[in-house]
Design an enzyme around this catalytic site. Structure first.
Site, PDB file in Angstrom:
ATOM      1  N   ASP A 407       0.753  -1.037   0.001  1.00 39.50           N
ATOM      2  CA  ASP A 407      -0.033   0.101  -0.019  1.00 39.50           C
ATOM      3  C   ASP A 407       1.077   1.235   0.091  1.00 39.50           C
ATOM      4  O   ASP A 407       2.100   1.121   0.348  1.00 39.50           O
ATOM      5  CB  ASP A 407      -0.975  -0.218   1.392  1.00 39.50           C
ATOM      6  CG  ASP A 407      -1.900   1.155   1.278  1.00 39.50           C
ATOM      7  OD1 ASP A 407      -2.388   1.390   0.262  1.00 39.50           O
ATOM      8  OD2 ASP A 407      -2.275   1.528   2.296  1.00 39.50           O
ATOM      9  N   GLU A 410       2.366   4.790  -4.380  1.00 39.53           N
ATOM     10  CA  GLU A 410       2.410   5.645  -5.467  1.00 39.53           C
ATOM     11  C   GLU A 410       3.554   6.529  -5.636  1.00 39.53           C
ATOM     12  O   GLU A 410       4.115   6.393  -6.810  1.00 39.53           O
ATOM     13  CB  GLU A 410       1.200   6.689  -5.365  1.00 39.53           C
ATOM     14  CG  GLU A 410      -0.215   6.255  -5.240  1.00 39.53           C
ATOM     15  CD  GLU A 410      -0.292   5.046  -3.904  1.00 39.53           C
ATOM     16  OE1 GLU A 410       0.006   5.641  -2.998  1.00 39.53           O
ATOM     17  OE2 GLU A 410      -1.108   4.252  -4.275  1.00 39.53           O
ATOM     18  N   ASP A 484      -9.279   3.581  -1.970  1.00 35.52           N
ATOM     19  CA  ASP A 484     -10.298   3.748  -0.683  1.00 35.52           C
ATOM     20  C   ASP A 484     -11.473   4.315  -1.295  1.00 35.52           C
ATOM     21  O   ASP A 484     -11.638   5.579  -1.237  1.00 35.52           O
ATOM     22  CB  ASP A 484      -9.406   5.055   0.146  1.00 35.52           C
ATOM     23  CG  ASP A 484      -8.405   4.432   1.006  1.00 35.52           C
ATOM     24  OD1 ASP A 484      -8.076   3.303   0.942  1.00 35.52           O
ATOM     25  OD2 ASP A 484      -7.536   5.232   1.278  1.00 35.52           O
TER      26      ASP A 484
HETATM   27  C1  GLC Z   1      -4.862   3.295   2.901  1.00 32.01           C
HETATM   28  C2  GLC Z   1      -5.245   2.217   2.101  1.00 32.01           C
HETATM   29  C3  GLC Z   1      -6.079   1.420   3.124  1.00 32.01           C
HETATM   30  C4  GLC Z   1      -5.383   0.935   4.397  1.00 32.01           C
HETATM   31  C5  GLC Z   1      -5.107   2.276   4.988  1.00 32.01           C
HETATM   32  C6  GLC Z   1      -4.228   1.931   6.383  1.00 32.01           C
HETATM   33  O1  GLC Z   1      -5.708   4.261   3.275  1.00 32.01           O
HETATM   34  O2  GLC Z   1      -5.878   2.370   0.815  1.00 32.01           O
HETATM   35  O3  GLC Z   1      -6.641   0.288   2.371  1.00 32.01           O
HETATM   36  O4  GLC Z   1      -6.628   0.345   5.007  1.00 32.01           O
HETATM   37  O5  GLC Z   1      -4.181   3.104   4.234  1.00 32.01           O
HETATM   38  O6  GLC Z   1      -3.177   0.901   6.169  1.00 32.01           O
END
Ligand code: GLC
Length: 787
Positions: A407, A410, A484
């Site tokens: 995650d 980017e 998200d």
């Molecule tokens: C980001 C991700 C989400 C995750 C959060 C905390 O917002 O997109 O899926 O739960 O970070 O790690």
């Protein structure tokens, strides 16, 4: 700061759009043969045409030099040697392969691609290729009134992208994903255009900020890059499936995932302790809801340091992973790229000592703020760093972990620009470039480092990787979830075209956060979403910190029972889904398909965004509004059978379909078959049921694929490929099957049967040339066979 007030439309904020300032490449002065193609030396720049395969042509322009032919890491195909005929006149050069004709007019340089019989596929008019002194490059193409556009990776909005402009710049967007929210996390600078049933594709191999514009002008579209080369591929088609095959030939196809990764996944930001995770697994067990994966979000770590566990919350991760594994559940932890700046933390120490972090030209490490506070970012453009990062994952594999969730790659940084300083330098394996030039590669290369590292660490077991960010080719390493979203009905609606366009862009293994991530979901929305999720390639329920918990039982028994039924249905459909994953692996084709992919000559399918297909014969038309139990469903040609009620719908038109909350409108095309297992619990299944939807005419071919579901032995052919065909006539239905596995491999199924639905009275059933009497069951005639 004030961009979410009316200040955003302050006259001073909206300068007129610049135009016309691109310099055209000009007239062709000479032509040289080199590197499997032709270089056109033009007044202002040089352009190289390369015949990558007889149906794929690459165009490269670099305004300063003879174009260098280096590709981004998205490109995996080798240049083939293609037989071409070249014909030159004063005004034009024609290059012909057996699949396409390239026509270049010389005054000025303009490029067209035609079919061998002269039909125009791609062409240029007043404008062709241009550039600006600041390094921007652009290419214009003609657009016909009937052209439709698909692909572009992960984009919000409807299915057909005509009339839109899209920017590719991987961005962490927590703000609600609206139809106009662009860019998002993934950048796939590729599209497919459909013109009266014939398709072509273009892939722009540029990892800097790129923009596709199908909106500003009526007769022309363009794509441009902020920096780097103009380097693009034209895929000649002719059907949309051919284009996907061509595009994924260049950028690669997905490996087969471990079977457990296509089961049901439960996640939450966060299940915060070992106790909570164990209780969650127990509840699934008690309630008999099948579950393959539990995710650990950022709270598992020691102050968000990757490659650590918080000792208080997770005192014994190895035991936890083992115990859950015994219950058939895998643990997938989140791993973000930001490494906490902390001189007493191993990952940081090693990263600094061995020069693994991104730095400025002057030599200082770039630091940005993410969950752990001030953090450094590995430079994944360097193979040495990829290897280091992969090896660091022994921390997880030593605990018995086989899947990772990437995650914030980017990369996301908590600052105004949302990402890394664009002047940071990437080592890029000895060819240093700025972050501005390579931004969109960061997520892809983190995925590569992680996937390949996990593969090495797992010694022959298949890893699973989930990623938020990526670039073209991301399918080779990871499954993509759409970030998200929110618990809005509109976001359920939007997830369909988003996932379908990802699928058309080579990313077959995709799905949204079921139930919605941010905002609070409710029983009805979660139920309708879970019904859809049961058929999206990636199936995970995930929700944000501070929102209502949304496990399938949170809203009462009425909803729980329906969700349980659909999660079970997912498992019953696994043989069919796994065979489709195999098709994605071998041909690049998506599992979740827009109707236009199967019916490219049916104009009514071109804009359908609220229905989708699974493979070539299953149609799903979910209900995606509250308290609605009827909807219009468009059925393409043929006859369609309601999976639950058996009702037959005549195709080529729209019908009103009724579906109470416990029903997902799901239809199978008559005269085809689907593979299922009657076992509703787990990914390890022992019985194969081939459901044949009998017809009185027509024929159908398909195949059922299976292998051990967890090792890489399938690379060497340890697999079952059951090729099936059905021939339907008035009084006869003849089924034939052949197990085409090349190697001796113990078949996974102990039993296999054909179940014939909807046989007409006197229809005879033949299997592999023998007349069958079978046994009548509730579903239809059951014929048991041995493979
Ligand atoms: C980001 C991700 C989400 C995750 C959060 C905390 O917002 O997109 O899926 O739960 O970070 O790690």
């Amino acid at each position: 700061m004030l961009e979410d007030t009316s200040f955003a439309i302050h006259p001073g904020q909206n300068q007129a759009m610049e135009n016309g300032s691109y310099r055209d490449v000009g007239t062709v002065k000479s032509i040289q043969k080199r590197d499997g193609g032709l270089t056109f030396i033009c007044d202002e720049a040089d352009i190289h045409l390369q015949f990558y395969r007889s149906d794929i042509v690459r165009v490269v322009m670099n305004q300063r030099d003879i174009p260098d032919l280096e590709s981004t890491p998205a490109v995996v195909a080798a240049l083939e040697s293609v037989n071409v005929d070249i014909e030159e006149t004063d005004s034009r050069v024609l290059v012909t392969t057996n699949r396409l004709v390239v026509s270049v007019s010389k005054q000025p340089f303009r490029f067209s691609v035609l079919t061998p019989d002269g039909q125009v596929i791609v062409s240029e008019g007043d404008r062709g290729i241009g550039f600006k002194e600041n390094g921007e490059v652009i290419c214009y193409k003609k657009m016909e009134p009937e052209d439709r556009f698909y692909g572009f990776g992960e984009k919000s909005g409807f299915l057909d992208k005509r009339g839109e402009t899209y920017t590719m710049w991987n961005t962490d967007v927590y703000a609600p994903h609206n139809p106009e929210t662009d860019p998002l996390y993934q950048s796939i600078p590729y599209f497919m255009a459909l013109r009266n049933g014939r398709a072509y594709g273009i892939y722009f191999d540029n990892p800097s900020k790129t923009t596709f514009d199908m909106k500003t002008e009526q007769e022309v579209y363009s794509f441009k890059g902020d920096s780097g080369k103009l380097d693009y591929y034209v895929f000649a088609g002719e059907g949309p499936k051919d284009v996907i095959e061509q595009y994924t030939h260049i950028t690669g196809r997905m490996p087969l995932p471990p079977k457990w990764a296509i089961g049901y996944h439960q996640s939450r930001y966060s299940y915060e302790s070992e106790e909570e995770v164990r209780a969650l697994a127990n509840t699934f067990k008690e309630k008999g809801i099948p579950l393959d994966v539990i995710y650990l979000d950022i709270h598992y770590m020691d102050e968000y340091r990757v490659f650590t566990f918080d000792k208080d919350r997770f005192p014994n991760p190895k035991k936890l992973v083992q115990d859950l594994r015994e219950e058939g559940i895998r643990v997938v932890p989140i791993v973000d790229p930001g490494v906490k700046k902390d001189p007493e933390y191993l990952a940081y120490q090693e990263g600094v000592r061995n020069d693994h972090f991104c730095k400025y030209l002057e030599g200082d490490i770039y630091f940005g703020d993410v969950w752990p506070g001030t953090s450094a970012f590995p430079d994944f453009t360097d193979e040495r760093t990829q290897k280091w990062w992969g090896k660091m994952h022994e921390f997880y594999t030593d605990l018995g972990i086989e899947g990772i969730w990437n995650d914030m790659n980017e990369p996301a940084v908590f600052n105004e620009t949302k990402t890394m300083d664009t002047s940071v330098i990437h080592k890029n394996d000895g060819d240093p470039k700025t972050h501005r030039q390579l931004h969109n590669l960061y997520g892809l290369l983190m995925g590569k480092a992680t996937y390949e590292g996990m593969e090495r660490n797992l010694n022959g077991k298949r890893p699973f990787l989930l990623t938020r960010a990526g670039f073209a080719g991301v399918q080779r390493f990871a499954s993509v979830w759409t970030g998200d979203n929110r618990s809005f009905w509109e976001h359920l609606q939007m997830s369909l075209p988003m996932c379908m366009n990802l699928g058309l862009s080579g990313v077959a293994f995709t799905g949204p956060d079921v139930g919605g991530f941010a905002h609070d979901t409710n029983g009805e929305l979660l139920t309708r979403w879970t019904q859809v999720g049961a058929f999206t390639p990636y199936f995970r329920n995930h929700s944000a910190i501070g929102t209502l918990y949304q496990e399938p039982w949170q809203f009462g028994e009425k909803y729980e029972a329906i969700m349980k039924r659909y999660i079970e249905l997912r498992y019953e459909w696994l043989p069919q889904l796994y065979s489709l994953f195999h098709e994605a692996h071998t041909k690049g084709l998506p599992i979740m398909r827009p109707l236009m992919l199967e019916y490219p000559r049916d104009a009514k399918t071109y804009a359908i965004h609220d229905q989708f297909m699974i493979g070539d014969n299953t149609l799903i038309a979910p209900i995606m509004q509250p308290e609605v139990t009827d909807r219009a469903v468009y059925f393409p040609e043929g006859e369609w059978i309601d999976y639950f009620s058996g009702k037959v719908y005549e195709g080529g038109t729209t019908h009103l379909v009724h579906a109470e909350l416990d029903t997902l409108p799901l239809f199978i095309k008559r005269g085809t078959l689907i593979a299922q297992s009657p076992i509703r619990t787990k990914t390890e299944q022992k019985e194969l049921e081939l459901h044949v939807y009998a017809h009185t005419k027509g024929s159908y071919n398909s195949s059922v694929y299976d292998d051990d579901g967890e090792t890489t032995n399938y690379y060497s052919g340890e697999a079952m490929k059951l090729n099936l065909s059905i021939q339907c006539k008035d009084h006869q239905i003849a089924i034939s099957y052949r197990n085409d596995n090349e190697m001796e491999w113990p078949l996974p199924y102990k039993k296999c049967s054909f179940i014939l639905h909807g046989l007409v009275d006197d229809q005879q059933v033949w299997v592999n040339g023998e007349r069958q009497s079978g046994v009548w069951t509730e579903q239809g005639l059951k014929v048991e066979v041995t493979i």
